[in-house]
Design an enzyme around this catalytic site. Structure first.
Site, PDB file in Angstrom:
ATOM      1  N   SER A  24      38.298  44.558  47.928  1.00  0.00           N
ATOM      2  CA  SER A  24      39.111  43.350  48.045  1.00  0.00           C
ATOM      3  C   SER A  24      39.114  42.585  46.737  1.00  0.00           C
ATOM      4  CB  SER A  24      38.565  42.445  49.145  1.00  0.00           C
ATOM      5  OG  SER A  24      38.697  43.084  50.385  1.00  0.00           O
ATOM      6  N   ARG A  46      34.711  30.750  27.930  1.00  0.00           N
ATOM      7  CA  ARG A  46      34.712  29.415  27.344  1.00  0.00           C
ATOM      8  C   ARG A  46      33.478  28.648  27.766  1.00  0.00           C
ATOM      9  NH1 ARG A  46      39.242  27.168  29.786  1.00  0.00           N
ATOM     10  NH2 ARG A  46      39.236  29.057  31.014  1.00  0.00           N
ATOM     11  N   HIS A  92      45.799  30.357  35.005  1.00  0.00           N
ATOM     12  CA  HIS A  92      44.529  30.437  34.293  1.00  0.00           C
ATOM     13  C   HIS A  92      44.806  30.539  32.801  1.00  0.00           C
ATOM     14  CE1 HIS A  92      40.618  31.769  32.955  1.00  0.00           C
ATOM     15  NE2 HIS A  92      40.121  31.536  34.152  1.00  0.00           N
TER      16      HIS A  92
HETATM   17  C1  LIG Z   1      40.570  37.776  38.084  1.00  0.00           C
HETATM   18  C2  LIG Z   1      40.045  36.700  38.962  1.00  0.00           C
HETATM   19  C3  LIG Z   1      38.822  36.117  38.703  1.00  0.00           C
HETATM   20  C4  LIG Z   1      38.338  35.139  39.533  1.00  0.00           C
HETATM   21  N1  LIG Z   1      37.152  34.571  39.220  1.00  0.00           N
HETATM   22  C5  LIG Z   1      36.669  33.607  40.009  1.00  0.00           C
HETATM   23  C6  LIG Z   1      35.436  33.002  39.711  1.00  0.00           C
HETATM   24  O1  LIG Z   1      34.783  33.343  38.733  1.00  0.00           O
HETATM   25  N2  LIG Z   1      34.968  32.059  40.524  1.00  0.00           N
HETATM   26  C7  LIG Z   1      35.655  31.688  41.634  1.00  0.00           C
HETATM   27  O2  LIG Z   1      35.174  30.839  42.339  1.00  0.00           O
HETATM   28  N3  LIG Z   1      36.826  32.243  41.939  1.00  0.00           N
HETATM   29  C8  LIG Z   1      37.357  33.200  41.165  1.00  0.00           C
HETATM   30  N4  LIG Z   1      38.552  33.765  41.478  1.00  0.00           N
HETATM   31  C9  LIG Z   1      39.198  33.441  42.738  1.00  0.00           C
HETATM   32  C10 LIG Z   1      38.543  34.172  43.885  1.00  0.00           C
HETATM   33  O3  LIG Z   1      38.160  35.449  43.475  1.00  0.00           O
HETATM   34  C11 LIG Z   1      39.449  34.335  45.072  1.00  0.00           C
HETATM   35  O4  LIG Z   1      40.066  33.175  45.363  1.00  0.00           O
HETATM   36  C12 LIG Z   1      38.669  34.757  46.304  1.00  0.00           C
HETATM   37  O5  LIG Z   1      37.926  35.894  46.028  1.00  0.00           O
HETATM   38  C13 LIG Z   1      39.557  35.020  47.479  1.00  0.00           C
HETATM   39  O6  LIG Z   1      38.803  35.606  48.512  1.00  0.00           O
HETATM   40  P1  LIG Z   1      39.383  35.837  49.938  1.00  0.00           P
HETATM   41  O7  LIG Z   1      38.288  36.364  50.754  1.00  0.00           O
HETATM   42  O8  LIG Z   1      40.045  34.621  50.371  1.00  0.00           O
HETATM   43  O9  LIG Z   1      40.524  36.910  49.770  1.00  0.00           O
HETATM   44  P2  LIG Z   1      40.542  38.363  49.105  1.00  0.00           P
HETATM   45  O10 LIG Z   1      39.281  38.708  48.475  1.00  0.00           O
HETATM   46  O11 LIG Z   1      41.772  38.419  48.322  1.00  0.00           O
HETATM   47  O12 LIG Z   1      40.672  39.322  50.340  1.00  0.00           O
HETATM   48  C14 LIG Z   1      41.854  39.504  51.036  1.00  0.00           C
HETATM   49  C15 LIG Z   1      41.631  40.540  52.102  1.00  0.00           C
HETATM   50  O13 LIG Z   1      42.693  40.520  52.994  1.00  0.00           O
HETATM   51  C16 LIG Z   1      43.155  41.809  53.267  1.00  0.00           C
HETATM   52  N5  LIG Z   1      44.552  41.696  53.643  1.00  0.00           N
HETATM   53  C17 LIG Z   1      45.539  41.117  52.942  1.00  0.00           C
HETATM   54  N6  LIG Z   1      46.671  41.163  53.623  1.00  0.00           N
HETATM   55  C18 LIG Z   1      46.405  41.777  54.787  1.00  0.00           C
HETATM   56  C19 LIG Z   1      47.174  42.111  55.927  1.00  0.00           C
HETATM   57  N7  LIG Z   1      48.446  41.811  55.997  1.00  0.00           N
HETATM   58  N8  LIG Z   1      46.577  42.768  56.924  1.00  0.00           N
HETATM   59  C20 LIG Z   1      45.267  43.072  56.857  1.00  0.00           C
HETATM   60  N9  LIG Z   1      44.496  42.751  55.838  1.00  0.00           N
HETATM   61  C21 LIG Z   1      45.057  42.119  54.801  1.00  0.00           C
HETATM   62  C22 LIG Z   1      42.868  42.563  52.027  1.00  0.00           C
HETATM   63  O14 LIG Z   1      42.736  43.924  52.296  1.00  0.00           O
HETATM   64  C23 LIG Z   1      41.556  41.939  51.586  1.00  0.00           C
HETATM   65  O15 LIG Z   1      40.495  42.595  52.226  1.00  0.00           O
HETATM   66  C24 LIG Z   1      39.071  34.723  40.643  1.00  0.00           C
HETATM   67  C25 LIG Z   1      40.285  35.312  40.905  1.00  0.00           C
HETATM   68  C26 LIG Z   1      40.799  36.253  40.043  1.00  0.00           C
HETATM   69  C27 LIG Z   1      42.184  36.742  40.245  1.00  0.00           C
END
Ligand SMILES: Cc1cc2nc3c(=O)[nH]c(=O)nc-3n(C[C@H](O)[C@H](O)[C@H](O)COP(=O)(O)OP(=O)(O)OC[C@H]3O[C@@H](n4cnc5c(N)ncnc54)[C@H](O)[C@@H]3O)c2cc1C
Ligand code: HEM
Ligand code: HEM
Ligand code: SF4
Ligand code: F3S
Ligand code: FES
Lengths: 655, 255, 247
Positions: A42, A273, A257
């Site tokens: 993910s 940074r 970003h």
């Molecule tokens: C490059 C990068 C670096 C980052 N670094 C940081 C950081 O250093 N510190 C910080 O706090 N935040 C950071 N962020 C932000 C943070 O990583 C994300 O906001 C956070 O991980 C989101 O987690 P989540 O569990 O909400 O979703 P995600 O981890 O995006 O998980 C989404 C899940 O939903 C599933 N899914 C999606 N659509 C469907 C569907 N229709 N049906 C079934 N399953 C589905 C996917 O398979 C996945 O498992 C960063 C983001 C990026 C892009």
């Protein structure tokens, strides 16, 4: 019709989804997680920099606590967040970090004695206390007053996701992979689960549950270039929107970003940074101090991104075949530091740019990164309109980030939300009855089945083409700086695409694993989401956080201290319905003030002064109270009991 | 799953693995020494003669053939280790056609050198299993028939040379690869970059292979030459010139 | 940026096979793509899918070399396709095969997820702390030596891409063999002071011929691990430890 039953259905196997699943499983509920991909892949794994939690173990974090974290978060949000949620968050985040420590995250630890760090382009020696040796360390991040971002080198999200997924496996939680939720099952007031397409066999399955939690992450891929993974297409948000009942919040709040590499848009962490890296222009000149003499490179993300764009507009960008960019200079951190703490960054530079960041500058520019907006929920995580529907993580707008999220607050949010919302989900499941109307379920499955048959059957629009056009519009017209005229064009353009998308089709007619069909199902949904973003941005005639209107540069608390809500009330509509939800200054713990960037440019809210005075009075009225009592008197908030405890910190105990 | 794993708990796999390595190590060391001994022929017939004598403990006796039975005993001992080693190693062989096809396919697509090395090791081991057995059988059964002429005659007149040629290549490849593998299997490579350590080790391994093959080939050629020259007198035993003059005995052919 | 080779026409030879399509047989199909500066296999495959073959299946998620989704056999070597620049290949011919040793979903897409879950359950890849231990999340966390934390992280960096599994002939010949990914997990949890499993406990997991004694030290794992995990040192270490624990 194949039907799978569960108590707690979690759509999304990222940090938020898995942590919620663990919470409901721990409460004895039958829990199933759905994911497009194996959970450990993910997008959460991509987080490099770290997770905020006020543990205050490093010397540079001394004096940190929930109050400071809360204040930073509210300021960062440009007063757009729900302050009660920010409070819930700030109190739970340290517990979340500590829990993850017991689950196996190898947090980088404090090492006693002196060590060299780079602060403001200078090598400085800081000395960690003997007493703090071995506790969880933290690094500096943008927009924070203390070093608060806990980390594991630059693989924080990865180690967190692995620890949490491993825990889920320990609990035997079923993760159904390569399954895509394509519609929610509901009767207009209660959600009963989702219609799910098996991405291998193509079969449609009804997942029926007492409570459904969406944790599908952000919608970054509405933009052509984004730091997000390619599956961050906002499907969870979209299926909530398509219920016509649930509302989305603040969809126009999209974060850019400052430092994604050019051209591919892969992120180099804010830790670059935070650890002392500098931004430079085509002359090798460090320009940020000119704009932000205080925080410089470590101003809040939205601010840095805008300053960079401004600077490039002045002709100071480095020209490249992919447009202008600036430089990120981390050479001054030294080889050893980079190879140890910024190794992923080094790998990315080597593999994607063919450069060595120890010696060379990294080409960067601001790039779409985070979706503050999402499914609007109560502080419990439950939708305000559809009972039994919950949201957690980046997909939600419960609303902790307002118009701008601080680095490190997002992975922290995913875990904290999982802990808190998970409890409320479990409460809901325990309360709710089980009678689920099969006819409703069947109707939804048949509707989706018919829609797919239609897509395959007809001849019409190409999903890839529509997607490309949509992404282009979003890039060009709904970017970092926004203008009324551009936004209007965006809305018109997207509307045109929406109409065309009603005639979408596929060349590859296979019903089973068919990547084109997946696109064809998603793209119309994505266009709808894009419209909520563009319409919200067009309507909001002020600048707040990441939403920067060039034609309305001031923050206007008088007219816009509110949250945008959007609905797609009728399938046949071609624009979303917008409404606004006011933020009540009189119940804020921190009435609107300035964030301290640039020159203050804002129109105050009439209540602000009143509330400031009121808070003064409350404080004066309780001279012997500790900070917790004062806080409670100013803005009481709810939290599941198990997370209400005070957090211990080294040196100060539970104070 | 847990139950399944627990039910098969046994120390045997550990012992087998250790035994395989220890026998391999013993054999490899033996083979290297063996090569040096056999290659004494390069220093001249006398050198070989004395080496042979040494193993027969000829210096303890006043008759010339010493105790060839000692050679038999060594040979039987080595044979036991040899069979033990082979028997354990055979477990790892691609036993079915399917497995064989998989490893061939893997080698063809991946072109990964350590994987290829293993395959050579298995093949050479397989070859040695037969040829080595024959050789040791001959050594054990005719321990007295070792010497500059007797051995050379075996090469040429008794037509053993093809066997030796194949065996030579097989054993030198197998032994050095095996020693490299032993290091990889058991030693934690130190240094900042263990990968580099392994690369260097491989260079060393290759150098050793070349070295032993060269010595072995020279030895082979020498035996062949002597054997060819001696073809007409095949069966006649060697007596060293020095011995001829100092000892009165006329017992020619008693080495 | 690596624009040195732009203007070349790349030939991609890709294994096409849809096991769900009755009568379909594995075959190699060649696609031509005009090389662009900075082009990765990720970019090229998407272009092929959009413009030439809508049915082409492959997996990408992060496209940044960190999620482990896109392992495939690229000109004979298992590697992450998303971070492989086409400019890396002197000859403009690139052959892509799905990772062997995993269930094929179609074309270049394999089911690593079911594999890793089973592996995790087998190794029990979670912290086993003292039974009944209750941690109060409000209190200071247990301390850990900073060097130990770093050491754990080194091993925790595995992204479960499966390259080491596909590169291991032993694994391919013997289905039940745990494989390097599993060994790296064992090493990771064995070094972690929070995990209370003893050597003897570990022996039950890997003290057999499907475990560490089945490893023939082929080193395909180490030589193909995109995250440079220390396979050799760790497997050797486990082997010694397990011999010590044999009873
Ligand atoms: C490059 C990068 C670096 C980052 N670094 C940081 C950081 O250093 N510190 C910080 O706090 N935040 C950071 N962020 C932000 C943070 O990583 C994300 O906001 C956070 O991980 C989101 O987690 P989540 O569990 O909400 O979703 P995600 O981890 O995006 O998980 C989404 C899940 O939903 C599933 N899914 C999606 N659509 C469907 C569907 N229709 N049906 C079934 N399953 C589905 C996917 O398979 C996945 O498992 C960063 C983001 C990026 C892009
Ligand atoms: C009957 C003949 C032989 C056969 C069939 C055979 C087979 C093998 C095989 C298949 C291996 C690899 C085992 C593994 O990878 O786990 C091996 C290892 C080894 N062999 Fe042999 N071998 C034979 C004789 C010899 C001889 C004569 C020597 C000495 C020169 C030798 C030295 C070694 C060594 C040092 C190893 C490495 C040990 C290990 O991997 O644990 N082998 N052998
Ligand atoms: C104790 C057992 C052994 C004894 C006493 C022994 C002795 C000898 C002797 C005397 C020779 C010289 C040729 C001859 O007399 O025929 C010879 C050659 C040779 N032996 Fe052995 N040997 C033994 C075991 C082995 C084993 C186990 C192998 C390999 C598997 C082996 C491989 C060879 C080879 C390859 C040659 C030819 C050398 C060359 O041409 O350079 N020997 N051995
Ligand atoms: S050990 Fe390396 S090759 Fe194997 S799965 Fe992990 S990262 Fe991939
Ligand atoms: S490739 Fe396989 S045999 Fe062992 S050393 Fe690696 S696991
Ligand atoms: S797509 Fe994530 S590693 Fe390649």
């Amino acid at each position: 019709m194949k039907t799978v039953f569960a108590d707690s259905l979690i759509i999304g196997g990222g940090l938020a989804g898995l942590r919620t699943a663990i919470a409901t499983r721990t409460r004895g509920l039958d829990t199933i997680v759905l994911s497009l991909i194996p959970a450990k892949r993910s997008h959460s794994a991509a987080a490099q920099g770290g997770m905020q939690g006020s543990l205050a173990a490093t010397i540079k974090g001394e004096g940190d606590n929930e109050n400071v974290h809360f204040a930073d978060t509210v300021k960062g949000s440009d007063w757009g967040c729900d302050q009660q949620v920010a409070r819930m968050f700030a109190n739970t985040a340290p517990k979340a970090v500590r829990e993850l420590a017991t689950w196996g995250v190898p947090w980088t630890r404090v090492r006693r004695g002196p060590r060299q760090v780079v602060i403001n382009a200078e090598r400085v020696t800081i000395t960690e206390k003997d007493d703090n040796h071995g506790l969880i360390s933290a690094r500096d991040f943008g927009g924070t007053r203390k070093w608060r971002t806990c980390y594991t080198a630059d693989g924080t999200g990865h180690t967190m996701l692995y620890a949490v997924d491993n825990k889920a496996i320990e609990f035997g939680i079923a993760v159904h992979e390569r399954k895509e939720a394509i519609a929610l099952i509901h009767d207009g007031s209660t959600c009963y689960g989702a219609v799910v397409r098996d991405l291998i066999t193509g079969e449609l399955i009804a997942y029926v549950a007492r409570a459904t939690t969406i944790a599908t992450g952000g919608y970054g891929r509405l933009y052509a270039i984004s730091t997000n993974s390619v599956i961050s297409e906002g499907m969870g948000t979209a299926i909530a929107l398509e219920t016509g009942v649930a509302s989305l919040g603040n969809m126009e709040a999209v974060q850019f970003h400052p430092t994604a590499i050019v051209p591919v848009g892969i992120l180099t962490t804010e830790g670059c940074r935070g650890d002392g890296g500098l931004l430079k222009d085509k002359d090798g000149y460090r320009f940020m101090p000119d704009y932000e003499p205080g925080k410089k490179e470590l101003a809040s993300r939205d601010v840095v991104s805008r300053r960079m764009t401004e600077h490039m507009r002045k002709g100071k960008g480095v020209a490249s075949p992919y447009g202008d960019h600036l430089w990120l200079d981390i050479t001054l951190l030294g080889k050893e530091h980079i190879e140890k703490n910024l190794r992923e960054v080094k790998e990315i530079c080597e593999y994607f740019l063919g450069i060595d960041p120890v010696k060379e500058y990294i080409p960067v520019r601001p790039t779409q990164h985070y979706s503050m907006g999402g499914i609007r929920t109560k502080p419990t995580g439950e939708s305000r309109q559809l009972s039994g529907l919950f949201a957690a993580g980046e997909v939600s707008c419960w609303d902790m980030h307002g118009f701008n999220r601080l680095g490190g607050n997002s992975v922290a949010e995913t875990i904290v939300a999982g802990m808190i919302v998970g409890e409320y989900v479990a409460d809901y499941c325990e309360r709710s009855s089980v009678d689920i109307p099969t006819s409703v379920v069947r109707a939804f499955v048949m509707r989706e089945e018919a829609a797919i048959t239609e897509i395959i059957g007809r001849s019409g629009e190409d999903p890839y083409e529509l997607k490309r056009e949509m992404q282009q519009i979003m890039m060009e017209k709904v970017g970092i700086f926004r203008m009324g005229s551009d936004l209007q064009e965006a809305v018109d353009g997207l509307r045109g695409l929406l109409l065309r998308s009603r005639n979408i089709t596929v060349r590859n007619k296979a019903r089973h694993s068919n990547p084109e069909l997946v696109e064809a199902i998603r793209v119309p949904k994505m266009i709808k989401l894009a419209l909520t973003v563009a319409c919200g941005a067009l309507a909001r005639t002020e600048s707040r956080g990441a939403h920067a209107r060039e034609d309305y540069p001031e923050r206007n608390d008088r007219d816009w201290l509110n949250r945008t809500l959007s609905w797609w009330k009728d399938e046949k509509d071609d624009l979303p319905v917008l409404e606004y939800e006011n933020l009540d200054v009189m119940s804020m713990e921190m009435p609107p003030g300035t964030r301290g960037y640039g020159k203050a440019n804002m129109i105050a809210h009439p209540d602000t002064e009143k509330r400031v005075k009121q808070i003064e009075e409350i404080k004066e009225s309780m001279p012997n109270a500790d900070r917790f009592e004062v806080q409670r008197a100013i803005m009481p908030y709810d939290l599941p009991e198990k997370y209400q405890g005070k957090n211990e910190r080294v040196g100060v105990g539970f104070e | 799953m847990k139950d399944l794993v627990e039910s098969v708990r046994s120390p045997v796999p550990a012992w087998l693995d250790v035994t395989q390595s220890v026998t391999g190590l013993v054999l490899a060391v033996f083979m290297w020494i063996h090569l040096f001994l056999v290659s004494s022929i390069l220093l001249g017939k006398d050198a070989m003669y004395y080496v042979t004598g040494f193993f027969e403990l000829r210096f303890l006796t006043d008759w010339q053939h010493g105790y060839p039975v000692l050679v038999s005993i060594i040979a039987i001992g080595v044979f036991a280790i040899f069979i033990l080693h082979a028997g354990i190693a055979l477990r790892k062989f691609p036993v079915s056609w399917r497995q064989h096809r998989i490893i061939r396919d893997q080698m063809r697509t991946m072109k990964h050198s350590d994987t290829n090395l293993w395959y050579y090791q298995a093949i050479t081991g397989f070859v040695m299993f037969f040829l080595g057995s024959v050789h040791i059988y001959v050594m054990a059964s005719h321990p007295d028939k070792i010497g500059p002429y007797a051995s050379s005659d075996r090469f040429v007149s008794e037509h053993f040379w093809p066997l030796y040629l194949v065996l030579l290549v097989a054993v030198e490849l197998h032994a050095t690869i095996g020693m490299y593998r032993l290091a990889v299997k058991w030693i934690t490579f130190g240094g900042k970059d263990p990968r580099r350590t392994r690369k260097r080790l491989k260079v060393l391994k290759n150098a050793l292979t070349v070295f032993f093959l060269t010595v072995g080939a020279a030895t082979f050629v020498t035996y062949m030459k002597i054997g060819l020259e001696h073809r007409d007198q095949a069966g006649e035993r060697y007596s060293p010139a020095t011995r001829h003059s100092s000892v009165q005995s006329q017992q020619v052919g008693d080495e | 940026m690596s624009g040195a080779n732009d203007g070349r026409t790349l030939k991609f030879h890709i294994l096409k096979y849809d096991p769900q399509q009755g009568g379909d047989k594995p075959r190699m199909v060649t696609y031509e793509v005009k090389e662009a500066p900075g082009m990765t296999i990720f970019i090229a495959l998407n272009e092929i899918r959009e413009t030439q073959d809508r049915a082409l299946q492959f997996d990408f998620v992060c496209r940044a070399g960190i999620c482990g989704s896109c392992g495939m056999v690229i000109n004979g070597k298992p590697d992450l396709a998303c971070r492989t620049l086409t400019a890396k290949f002197k000859k403009p011919e690139i052959t892509l095969l799905p990772l062997p040793a995993f269930d094929l979903i179609g074309d270049l897409s394999v089911n690593t997820g079911s594999y890793t879950r089973a592996m995790s359950e087998r190794v029990r890849t979670w912290i086993h702390d003292e039974e009944g231990k209750q941690v109060d999340l409000n209190e200071l966390e247990e301390r850990m030596d900073p060097d130990l934390a770093d050491e754990i992280y080194e091993l925790d960096r595995c992204i479960e891409c499966g390259c080491c599994i596909s590169a291991c002939a032993t694994k391919r010949m013997r289905d039940g063999f745990l494989g390097a990914m599993g060994f790296m997990k064992v090493a990771r949890f064995a070094v972690d002071s929070r995990d209370k499993r003893s050597d003897s406990d570990w022996y039950e997991v890997i003290g057999n011929d499907d475990g560490v004694f089945g490893c023939m030290s082929l080193m395909g794992c180490e030589d193909n691990c995109p995250k440079d995990l220390p396979h050799q040192t760790k497997i050797a270490y486990l082997r010694r430890k397990m011999v010590g624990a044999a009873r």
